[in-house]
Design an enzyme around this catalytic site. Structure first.
Site, PDB file in Angstrom:
ATOM      1  N   ASN A 241      64.163   2.395 -16.392  1.00 27.82           N
ATOM      2  CA  ASN A 241      64.734   1.111 -15.968  1.00 27.82           C
ATOM      3  C   ASN A 241      64.443   0.945 -14.479  1.00 27.82           C
ATOM      4  O   ASN A 241      65.110   1.548 -13.642  1.00 27.82           O
ATOM      5  CB  ASN A 241      66.245   1.130 -16.235  1.00 27.82           C
TER       6      ASN A 241
ATOM      7  N   LYS B  24      64.919  -1.533 -12.629  1.00 25.28           N
ATOM      8  CA  LYS B  24      65.856  -2.458 -11.957  1.00 25.28           C
ATOM      9  C   LYS B  24      65.064  -3.434 -11.080  1.00 25.28           C
ATOM     10  O   LYS B  24      63.940  -3.775 -11.419  1.00 25.28           O
ATOM     11  CB  LYS B  24      66.904  -1.687 -11.157  1.00 25.28           C
TER      12      LYS B  24
ATOM     13  N   HIS C 210      73.917  -3.413 -19.607  1.00 23.55           N
ATOM     14  CA  HIS C 210      73.899  -2.441 -18.512  1.00 23.55           C
ATOM     15  C   HIS C 210      75.125  -2.689 -17.623  1.00 23.55           C
ATOM     16  O   HIS C 210      75.517  -3.838 -17.408  1.00 23.55           O
ATOM     17  CB  HIS C 210      72.600  -2.583 -17.710  1.00 23.55           C
TER      18      HIS C 210
ATOM     19  N   GLU D 101      75.525  -2.702 -14.553  1.00 20.04           N
ATOM     20  CA  GLU D 101      75.297  -3.594 -13.403  1.00 20.04           C
ATOM     21  C   GLU D 101      75.364  -5.059 -13.835  1.00 20.04           C
ATOM     22  O   GLU D 101      75.843  -5.916 -13.106  1.00 20.04           O
ATOM     23  CB  GLU D 101      73.936  -3.265 -12.755  1.00 20.04           C
TER      24      GLU D 101
ATOM     25  N   GLU E 180      75.975   5.582 -20.777  1.00 21.80           N
ATOM     26  CA  GLU E 180      75.772   5.654 -19.339  1.00 21.80           C
ATOM     27  C   GLU E 180      77.120   5.637 -18.617  1.00 21.80           C
ATOM     28  O   GLU E 180      77.656   4.550 -18.330  1.00 21.80           O
ATOM     29  CB  GLU E 180      74.939   4.468 -18.861  1.00 21.80           C
TER      30      GLU E 180
ATOM     31  N   GLY F  76      73.163   6.080 -10.497  1.00 22.51           N
ATOM     32  CA  GLY F  76      72.704   5.936  -9.116  1.00 22.51           C
ATOM     33  C   GLY F  76      73.528   6.714  -8.104  1.00 22.51           C
ATOM     34  O   GLY F  76      73.411   6.487  -6.901  1.00 22.51           O
TER      35      GLY F  76
ATOM     36  N   SER G 186      71.894   9.279 -13.368  1.00 27.96           N
ATOM     37  CA  SER G 186      71.358  10.329 -12.489  1.00 27.96           C
ATOM     38  C   SER G 186      70.644  11.438 -13.260  1.00 27.96           C
ATOM     39  O   SER G 186      70.690  12.614 -12.872  1.00 27.96           O
ATOM     40  CB  SER G 186      72.462  10.904 -11.596  1.00 27.96           C
TER      41      SER G 186
HETATM   42  C1  PEP Z   1      70.393   3.189 -15.035  1.00 27.50           C
HETATM   43  O1  PEP Z   1      70.456   2.309 -14.199  1.00 27.50           O
HETATM   44  O2  PEP Z   1      70.319   2.901 -16.238  1.00 27.50           O
HETATM   45  C2  PEP Z   1      70.409   4.577 -14.573  1.00 27.50           C
HETATM   46  C3  PEP Z   1      70.608   5.520 -15.459  1.00 27.50           C
HETATM   47  O3  PEP Z   1      70.231   4.779 -13.229  1.00 27.50           O
HETATM   48  P1  PEP Z   1      70.056   6.193 -12.494  1.00 27.50           P
HETATM   49  O4  PEP Z   1      69.155   7.044 -13.321  1.00 27.50           O
HETATM   50  O5  PEP Z   1      69.454   5.857 -11.170  1.00 27.50           O
HETATM   51  O6  PEP Z   1      71.412   6.781 -12.377  1.00 27.50           O
END
Ligand code: PEP
Length: 252
Positions: free
Chosen positions: A9, A11, A97, A99, A169, A175, A215
């Protein structure tokens, strides 16, 4: 069908040139690794979808979008419809997601509409769910995830649900550099699978791919993916560096 999936992803990152370079580095790495057992999905911003689907014709990855409109077509300035994505060769789309839930106030009703429109247009939704930190601290993570699934995707008919990919998630891990432990991931994935079994039966539950996101990186992917109910990852930050992303793909 249950598959191993590693989806990147991106973003809202990269210029056109940077995206071009990143795809080329990933393509070179995929060719070298000849990794056939993992489905690799690149989810760039809308602006780079055309380039990404063009390159995909010469490589072994699929393309996903990061969002889709909950409307079919019409006067919705700035929106992108599922049938537009399908016409460009997009095969997956992230929905729900954290966000988008947080900054764009996506509702469960919209997520159901998005999932239905995607499936109608032969695109596989990657449905994200997960708790925020205070919810985990209050030991409410299972209730939260159950509610998210119930309100957004457990109203789909079984044939449709069977095509969905789930991404667990935990929001506190996205992040932040803080990853769920392999045990925390396995525990939640097994729980999600049990909920699917309750609602849709054992066969559909057994065949649903459940990805971990938050992460996940080149160092911790192996340990996370070693769990029986973790079928891969939705990768944010680490998907922007070809070397790291390729190492994650190689972690099964
Ligand atoms: C995500 O945004 O779906 C995600 C898992 O981000 P990150 O790997 O940066 O934590």
């Amino acid at each position: 069908m249950r598959r191993k999936i590693v989806a990147g992803n991106w973003k809202m990152n990269n210029t056109f040139q940077e995206a071009d370079e990143l795809i080329n580095e990933i393509m070179d790495g995929l060719e070298e690794a000849n990794q056939k057992s993992v489905n690799v999905v690149l989810c760039p911003p809308f602006t780079f979808l055309e380039m990404t689907t063009d390159y995909a014709q010469e490589s072994d990855y699929a393309v996903g979008a990061q969002n889709v409109s909950c409307h079919d077509a019409g006067a919705y300035t700035g929106e992108v419809a599922a049938k537009m994505l399908e016409s460009m060769g997009v095969e997956y789309c992230i929905i729900g997601h954290s966000e988008r839930r947080k900054y764009f106030h996506e509702t469960d009703k919209e997520l159901t509409q998005k999932a239905e429109l995607l499936l109608k247009n032969n695109i596989l939704p990657i449905f994200c769910c997960g708790e925020i930190l205070p919810e985990r601290e209050a030991a409410k993570q299972f209730d939260v995830v159950k509610q998210q699934l119930t309100d957004a995707v457990f109203n789909l008919d079984p044939l449709d649900f069977a095509k969905i990919i789930i991404a667990y998630e935990p929001v506190w891990a996205i992040g932040t550099g803080v990853t769920a432990t392999p045990m925390q991931a396995q525990e939640m994935h097994a729980y999600i699978r049990s909920l699917i079994a309750e609602k849709y039966g054992k066969e559909i539950a057994k065949n649903t791919s459940i990805l971990y996101g938050g992460s996940c990186n080149a160092e911790n992917a192996k340990e996370l993916f070693a769990n029986p109910d973790v079928d891969g990852g939705l990768i944010g930050g680490a998907s922007l560096k070809a070397k790291d992303f390729l190492k994650i793909i190689d972690s099964f």
